[in-house]
Design a protein around this motif. Structure first.
Motif, PDB file in Angstrom:
ATOM      1  N   ASN A   1       0.959  -1.207  -0.033  1.00 46.79           N
ATOM      2  CA  ASN A   1      -0.068   0.004   0.034  1.00 46.79           C
ATOM      3  C   ASN A   1       0.877   1.147  -0.044  1.00 46.79           C
ATOM      4  O   ASN A   1       0.687   2.154   0.745  1.00 46.79           O
ATOM      5  N   VAL A   2       2.078   1.127  -0.932  1.00 46.13           N
ATOM      6  CA  VAL A   2       3.091   2.343  -0.756  1.00 46.13           C
ATOM      7  C   VAL A   2       2.301   3.711  -0.783  1.00 46.13           C
ATOM      8  O   VAL A   2       2.859   4.769  -0.308  1.00 46.13           O
ATOM      9  N   GLU A   3       1.529   3.863  -1.962  1.00 45.94           N
ATOM     10  CA  GLU A   3       1.083   5.223  -2.229  1.00 45.94           C
ATOM     11  C   GLU A   3       0.358   6.002  -1.123  1.00 45.94           C
ATOM     12  O   GLU A   3       0.242   6.825  -0.695  1.00 45.94           O
ATOM     13  N   GLU A   4      -0.477   4.931  -0.425  1.00 47.50           N
ATOM     14  CA  GLU A   4      -1.350   5.437   0.959  1.00 47.50           C
ATOM     15  C   GLU A   4      -0.418   5.532   2.047  1.00 47.50           C
ATOM     16  O   GLU A   4      -0.615   6.635   2.852  1.00 47.50           O
ATOM     17  N   LEU A   5       0.485   4.653   2.314  1.00 50.07           N
ATOM     18  CA  LEU A   5       1.341   4.747   3.548  1.00 50.07           C
ATOM     19  C   LEU A   5       2.558   5.491   3.566  1.00 50.07           C
ATOM     20  O   LEU A   5       3.087   5.983   4.401  1.00 50.07           O
ATOM     21  N   LEU A   6       3.174   5.931   2.041  1.00 49.56           N
ATOM     22  CA  LEU A   6       4.332   6.702   2.462  1.00 49.56           C
ATOM     23  C   LEU A   6       4.071   7.890   2.898  1.00 49.56           C
ATOM     24  O   LEU A   6       5.154   8.316   3.682  1.00 49.56           O
ATOM     25  N   PRO A   7       2.841   8.665   2.804  1.00 46.26           N
ATOM     26  CA  PRO A   7       2.842   9.876   3.528  1.00 46.26           C
ATOM     27  C   PRO A   7       2.687   9.851   4.809  1.00 46.26           C
ATOM     28  O   PRO A   7       2.963  10.748   5.738  1.00 46.26           O
ATOM     29  N   VAL A   8       2.400   8.413   5.328  1.00 44.19           N
ATOM     30  CA  VAL A   8       2.277   8.436   6.759  1.00 44.19           C
ATOM     31  C   VAL A   8       3.629   8.211   7.743  1.00 44.19           C
ATOM     32  O   VAL A   8       3.706   8.752   8.532  1.00 44.19           O
ATOM     33  N   VAL A   9       4.350   7.113   6.875  1.00 41.43           N
ATOM     34  CA  VAL A   9       5.697   6.844   7.577  1.00 41.43           C
ATOM     35  C   VAL A   9       6.800   7.920   7.279  1.00 41.43           C
ATOM     36  O   VAL A   9       7.923   7.822   8.032  1.00 41.43           O
ATOM     37  N   TYR A  10       6.534   8.666   6.282  1.00 45.29           N
ATOM     38  CA  TYR A  10       7.395   9.568   5.700  1.00 45.29           C
ATOM     39  C   TYR A  10       6.750  11.063   5.603  1.00 45.29           C
ATOM     40  O   TYR A  10       5.737  11.271   6.259  1.00 45.29           O
ATOM     41  N   THR A  11       7.367  11.940   4.669  1.00 41.71           N
ATOM     42  CA  THR A  11       6.801  13.175   4.596  1.00 41.71           C
ATOM     43  C   THR A  11       5.394  13.008   3.976  1.00 41.71           C
ATOM     44  O   THR A  11       5.137  12.344   3.260  1.00 41.71           O
ATOM     45  N   PRO A  12       4.321  14.043   4.556  1.00 43.07           N
ATOM     46  CA  PRO A  12       4.511  14.881   5.598  1.00 43.07           C
ATOM     47  C   PRO A  12       4.448  14.455   7.030  1.00 43.07           C
ATOM     48  O   PRO A  12       4.836  15.414   7.942  1.00 43.07           O
ATOM     49  N   THR A  13       4.003  13.296   7.492  1.00 43.09           N
ATOM     50  CA  THR A  13       3.459  13.166   8.804  1.00 43.09           C
ATOM     51  C   THR A  13       4.648  13.099   9.619  1.00 43.09           C
ATOM     52  O   THR A  13       4.917  13.267  10.896  1.00 43.09           O
ATOM     53  N   VAL A  14       5.832  12.466   9.133  1.00 44.15           N
ATOM     54  CA  VAL A  14       7.089  12.350   9.941  1.00 44.15           C
ATOM     55  C   VAL A  14       7.487  13.624  10.372  1.00 44.15           C
ATOM     56  O   VAL A  14       8.227  13.581  11.810  1.00 44.15           O
ATOM     57  N   GLY A  15       7.199  14.797   9.851  1.00 46.53           N
ATOM     58  CA  GLY A  15       7.713  15.991  10.426  1.00 46.53           C
ATOM     59  C   GLY A  15       6.854  16.452  11.694  1.00 46.53           C
ATOM     60  O   GLY A  15       7.585  16.875  12.846  1.00 46.53           O
ATOM     61  N   GLU A  16       5.479  16.095  11.474  1.00 43.45           N
ATOM     62  CA  GLU A  16       4.785  16.239  12.752  1.00 43.45           C
ATOM     63  C   GLU A  16       5.306  15.339  14.110  1.00 43.45           C
ATOM     64  O   GLU A  16       5.347  15.814  15.246  1.00 43.45           O
ATOM     65  N   ALA A  17       5.597  14.114  13.601  1.00 42.65           N
ATOM     66  CA  ALA A  17       5.930  13.367  14.560  1.00 42.65           C
ATOM     67  C   ALA A  17       7.152  13.533  15.329  1.00 42.65           C
ATOM     68  O   ALA A  17       7.406  13.438  16.333  1.00 42.65           O
ATOM     69  N   CYS A  18       8.192  14.150  14.397  1.00 43.15           N
ATOM     70  CA  CYS A  18       9.489  14.577  15.121  1.00 43.15           C
ATOM     71  C   CYS A  18       9.250  15.734  15.971  1.00 43.15           C
ATOM     72  O   CYS A  18       9.820  15.908  16.919  1.00 43.15           O
ATOM     73  N   GLN A  19       8.483  16.701  15.638  1.00 42.43           N
ATOM     74  CA  GLN A  19       7.709  17.723  16.510  1.00 42.43           C
ATOM     75  C   GLN A  19       7.448  17.357  17.831  1.00 42.43           C
ATOM     76  O   GLN A  19       7.673  18.131  18.803  1.00 42.43           O
ATOM     77  N   LYS A  20       6.804  16.324  17.787  1.00 48.82           N
ATOM     78  CA  LYS A  20       6.061  15.742  19.127  1.00 48.82           C
ATOM     79  C   LYS A  20       6.700  14.474  19.444  1.00 48.82           C
ATOM     80  O   LYS A  20       6.264  13.809  20.404  1.00 48.82           O
TER      81      LYS A  20
END
Length: 503
Positions: free
Chosen positions: A42-61
């Motif tokens: 499910n690479v197209e759906e999950l790439l934004p979850v495990v990497y940008t943009p979500t990983v940015g928020e994860a690093c902030q928190k």
């Protein structure tokens, strides 16, 4: 299969992307095989979850969602003992290390130790997209402190509560780290620098590229993926790379890295000297157009781009004066491609190529919708973070994503396969050309200049083969003899999560 379906259904029920990220990290901890199966299928759906943009928020928190350390932390307090610290990592056969010091995470600035989300995320892509076995990947964060006041005052901050070490102290720590890595894992371990601040990034890359197998994703990976998009877009724009004029907003790691690789490719293809090829490329930084009269005050990595021209302060005036065919944003600052700027590009070009590359989505120079609307559907648009397709006058326009994930996993696999001992710019050019070849007529019809991520493992194998071929050609390979069919060999090297059938 049932397990995979059930997990995807669970993930889709989370409204908040960060909750999906946490669920994926928990799964990686609990059942690594299933985590990769999910990510690959499910690479197209999950790439934004495990990497940008979500990983940015994860690093902030990161401090408040921190469960279990996922990589190796090396702190200033361990100076003199780094080799021992590396030996604490349970896996021995490490082939790729992704390391950060957390000073410039995406477009979010200094997140100190919380930057660990980046090497962890990047290496999960190495495995899912490039097939490098998870046991051969090591995420590292070097903790030299942080200058982020908010973190220094945060009781849940997981790193050293002190200002960043700089100068000699910093250089000595990095020197010890690089020496220990080679001592512990040998000559062929790939060290990928990730999200270091500009001044350190250029220095570390030029210093260690002579003695180690090193790669800076922000300088070289970004450059390679953007060059691939430019080569692919020539089918839509016409002409050769050397016929075009490039204007960059942003002259940091990404901007100057991309500019240099474009100049190299032009010079290779036309036989023109590099200096001449550079004249097709103009850069604007926070003080305006980079020109000769500013030479005295420019950082060294900006100096090759100072051309003869009167100073210009505003981007829109630079567009009017330089008349670029390609506008590239690498400023890390959102909303800089205003209506004025984009409309000027459209008045100068039948098909303006606009790349808004800053991450995460909130920092993009403009959105896909703005680019298409302001150019009346004529723009070819690419971005660093994902944007949804846009319907403009009954035509569906699909923005391309210039995501480093296209290049670095395949590039890393190619280096590992050949047993490369050094990285050479020609390998980056080979990766760009391999990726550009993967864009088909049906992709072009939608305005795409990158292939969809669905076939990414096939694309990575192809990139790996082209990169490995270049490693052998340059005499920098140590895995001899050279395999006959490099694509087949790449595919045979790739890790796949295996599921035994119990029936």
């Amino acid at each position: 299969m049932t397990q995979e379906k059930k997990l995807m259904q669970n993930l889709r029920q989370y409204e908040v992307p960060l909750h999906r990220y946490i669920a994926m990290m928990d799964l990686q901890e609990r059942n690594e095989g299933l985590f990769y199966k999910l990510l690959i299928d499910n690479v197209e759906e999950l790439l934004p979850v495990v990497y940008t943009p979500t990983v940015g928020e994860a690093c902030q928190k990161y401090g408040s969602i921190f469960r279990h350390p996922q990589g190796l932390y090396i702190s200033l307090k361990e100076k003199g003992k780094i080799l021992e610290v590396l030996k604490n990592w349970p896996q021995r056969g490490i082939q790729v290390i992704v390391v950060t010091d957390g000073e410039r995470i995406l477009g979010l600035g200094d997140l100190g130790c919380q930057g660990m989300g980046i090497p962890v995320g990047k290496l999960s892509l190495y495995t899912a997209l490039g097939g490098v076995p998870p046991s051969a990947c090591l995420p590292i964060t070097i903790d030299v402190g942080t200058n982020n006041e908010k973190l220094l005052n945060d009781e849940f901050y997981i790193g050293l509560k002190q200002r960043r070490a700089t100068g000699q102290e910093y250089a000595e720590l990095l020197e010890e780290f690089m020496t220990a890595v080679k001592q512990n894992y040998g000559e062929k371990v790939l060290v990928q620098f990730e999200d270091f601040a500009n001044h350190n990034a250029f220095e570390l890359l030029s210093k260690y590229s002579k003695t180690h197998l090193v790669f800076n994703d922000d300088i070289q990976g970004t450059a390679s993926v953007v060059l691939a998009g430019l080569i692919a877009s020539l089918k839509l724009l016409g002409g050769t790379l050397g016929d075009h004029t490039f204007l960059f907003l942003g002259a940091g790691e990404a901007g100057t890295g991309i500019a240099e690789l474009i100049a190299l490719e032009i010079s290779k293809k036309t036989g023109a000297p590099l200096e001449e090829a550079r004249r097709k490329i103009w850069l604007v930084d926070s003080k305006g157009l980079i020109v000769k009269s500013r030479l005295g005050s420019l950082q060294h990595f900006k100096q090759p781009w100072a051309h003869d021209h009167e100073p210009i302060k505003q981007l829109v005036d630079a567009v009017k004066a330089i008349k670029p065919t390609v506008l590239i944003g690498t400023s890390g600052v959102g909303k800089q491609f205003t209506k004025d700027v984009v409309e000027t590009m459209a008045s100068l070009n039948e098909k303006p190529l606009i790349l808004a590359l800053s991450n995460p989505t909130s920092q993009a120079e403009c959105t896909a919708e703005e680019a298409y609307t302001w150019t009346k559907g004529r723009a070819i648009f690419g971005s660093g973070s994902p944007f949804d397709p846009v319907e403009y006058e009954n035509k569906l326009l699909v923005p391309g994503q210039a995501n480093n994930a296209y290049i670095s996993p395949g590039f890393g696999l190619g280096l590992i396969m050949a047993g490369a001992i050094r990285v050479h710019d020609d390998m980056l050019l080979a990766a760009s050309e391999a990726l550009a070849m993967q864009v088909s007529e049906e992709h072009y019809a939608k305005g795409l200049i990158y292939p969809p991520f669905t076939n990414i493992r096939k694309i990575s194998a192809d990139i790996a083969a082209k990169v490995a071929a270049k490693v052998y050609e340059l005499g920098l390979a140590s895995n001899l003899p050279r395999p006959k069919d490099l694509v087949k060999y790449a595919e045979s090297c790739m890790y796949s999560p295996r599921y035994r059938s119990y029936r």
